[in-house]
Design a protein around this motif. Structure first.
Motif, PDB file in Angstrom:
ATOM      1  N   HIS A   7       0.366  10.947   0.334  1.00  0.00           N
ATOM      2  CA  HIS A   7       0.915  10.829   1.643  1.00  0.00           C
ATOM      3  C   HIS A   7       0.935  12.162   2.382  1.00  0.00           C
ATOM      4  O   HIS A   7       1.765  12.869   1.948  1.00  0.00           O
ATOM      5  N   GLN A  30      -3.707   9.856   2.337  1.00  0.00           N
ATOM      6  CA  GLN A  30      -3.196   8.824   3.292  1.00  0.00           C
ATOM      7  C   GLN A  30      -2.307   9.708   4.408  1.00  0.00           C
ATOM      8  O   GLN A  30      -1.651  10.588   4.198  1.00  0.00           O
ATOM      9  N   HIS A  67      -2.437   4.547   7.241  1.00  0.00           N
ATOM     10  CA  HIS A  67      -1.498   3.673   7.076  1.00  0.00           C
ATOM     11  C   HIS A  67      -0.707   3.314   8.405  1.00  0.00           C
ATOM     12  O   HIS A  67      -0.525   4.180   9.279  1.00  0.00           O
ATOM     13  N   ASN A 105      -4.364   0.785   5.852  1.00  0.00           N
ATOM     14  CA  ASN A 105      -3.432  -0.487   5.440  1.00  0.00           C
ATOM     15  C   ASN A 105      -2.276  -0.626   6.166  1.00  0.00           C
ATOM     16  O   ASN A 105      -1.568   0.207   6.885  1.00  0.00           O
ATOM     17  N   GLU A 142      -1.042  -4.826   2.210  1.00  0.00           N
ATOM     18  CA  GLU A 142      -0.298  -3.830   0.938  1.00  0.00           C
ATOM     19  C   GLU A 142       0.512  -4.948   0.332  1.00  0.00           C
ATOM     20  O   GLU A 142       1.118  -5.956   0.970  1.00  0.00           O
ATOM     21  N   HIS A 211      -1.465   2.487  -4.524  1.00  0.00           N
ATOM     22  CA  HIS A 211      -0.491   3.400  -4.403  1.00  0.00           C
ATOM     23  C   HIS A 211       0.325   3.560  -5.635  1.00  0.00           C
ATOM     24  O   HIS A 211       0.786   2.680  -6.065  1.00  0.00           O
ATOM     25  N   GLU A 256       3.133   8.128  -3.204  1.00  0.00           N
ATOM     26  CA  GLU A 256       3.962   7.704  -1.861  1.00  0.00           C
ATOM     27  C   GLU A 256       5.448   8.065  -2.593  1.00  0.00           C
ATOM     28  O   GLU A 256       6.484   7.500  -2.346  1.00  0.00           O
TER      29      GLU A 256
END
Ligand code: FE
Ligand code: FE
Ligand code: ZN
Length: 275
Positions: A7, A30, A67, A105, A142, A211, A256
């Motif tokens: 991320h 992301q 996201h 997402n 998700e 993830h 993440e």
């Protein structure tokens, strides 16, 4: 080829993120489409998006994942919040058309006392009001930890949403290793069993991204607290087993974990080396 990244902060645009991820050894990333707590997005910088499309091709960035903000809740009891969710997602997807062929997402939502069934109906209804045949983005649900009244903590709930979406080809799932473990799926001891259950319920072909997070809590804790790779209850071996699994290995993997850029770089290098 392993697709791995993390991320990143979206400030500075696509080109800045692309250069940043390459600088720490990744080849995908992301980012939040806007402030994670919601609010309006900056106008799309068309020159930046165009430069990125070329740069990504030249530098092996095959796919990226946007996201949605956490505040997006398509099954809130408050119609104002539901309306915000629908408008935000529609706007995000319009903006994603400047970088076509990628992933978006979102957390399915929290039904806050209305019940899972009502939540699922509202989420699917929102998607049916937004998705159009001409979109070039795949929208991912998700897998959630099942904290509070979260929808999407079980594969059955994800399936229920997907079943009710009309434009099925526009939809997929993003599997979060911390969330599925927290939700009670034992990927530490039985990854094959969990993926078999996923395949029977949702279908492995719907999985489009992963993830990769360690978890601060034991399986089934329903907490959703991410941990650095190797410092949590999943451990590095579990994460590597996920990355190497034949059903998952071609998907993009996103960290993440609680890290700044240098920490992400260390985890990416470590995982690439061990992989
Ligand atoms: Fe998320
Ligand atoms: Fe996640
Ligand atoms: Zn999480």
């Amino acid at each position: 080829m392993l697709k791995i990244g993390c991320h990143l902060s979206a400030s500075g645009g696509y080109m800045r993120m692309a250069k940043e991820i390459l600088s720490i050894g990744g080849n995908t990333f992301q980012f939040f489409t806007r402030n994670p707590r919601g609010g309006t997005a900056k106008p799309v910088d068309e020159a930046d998006a165009a430069a990125f499309r070329t740069f990504a091709k030249e530098n092996g960035i095959e796919i990226i994942l946007a996201h949605a903000p956490y505040t997006l809740n398509g099954c809130s009891a408050d119609p104002g919040i539901r309306d915000f969710a629908a408008r935000t997602m529609a706007d995000d997807l319009r903006r994603m058309e400047y970088v076509p062929g990628n992933l978006y997402n979102f957390h399915p939502g929290s039904h806050v006392g209305q019940g899972t069934e009502a939540g699922i109906t509202m989420i699917a209804g929102m998607l049916n009001g937004i998705l159009t045949e001409d979109l070039h983005t795949t929208v991912l649900l998700e897998t959630m930890a099942g904290k509070g009244s979260e929808v999407g903590g079980s594969f059955e709930e994800l399936r229920e949403i997907l079943d009710r979406v009309e434009l099925k080809s526009k939809m997929g799932v993003c599997l979060d290793t911390c969330h599925v473990s927290d939700a009670g799926y034992d990927i530490i001891h039985d990854l094959d069993g969990v993926l078999t259950a996923f395949d029977r319920t949702v279908g492995l072909e719907k999985l489009k991204a992963v993830h990769i997070n360690d978890s601060k809590n034991p399986p089934g804790a329903r907490k959703d607290r991410h941990e650095k790779i190797g410092e949590g209850t999943l451990g590095t071996e579990t994460i590597l087993r996920v990355m190497r699994h034949e059903a998952l290995r071609n998907l993009p993997f996103y960290l993440e974990t609680p890290n700044e850029l240098d920490g992400y770089g260390r985890e990416i290098r470590m995982l690439k080396e061990l992989y």
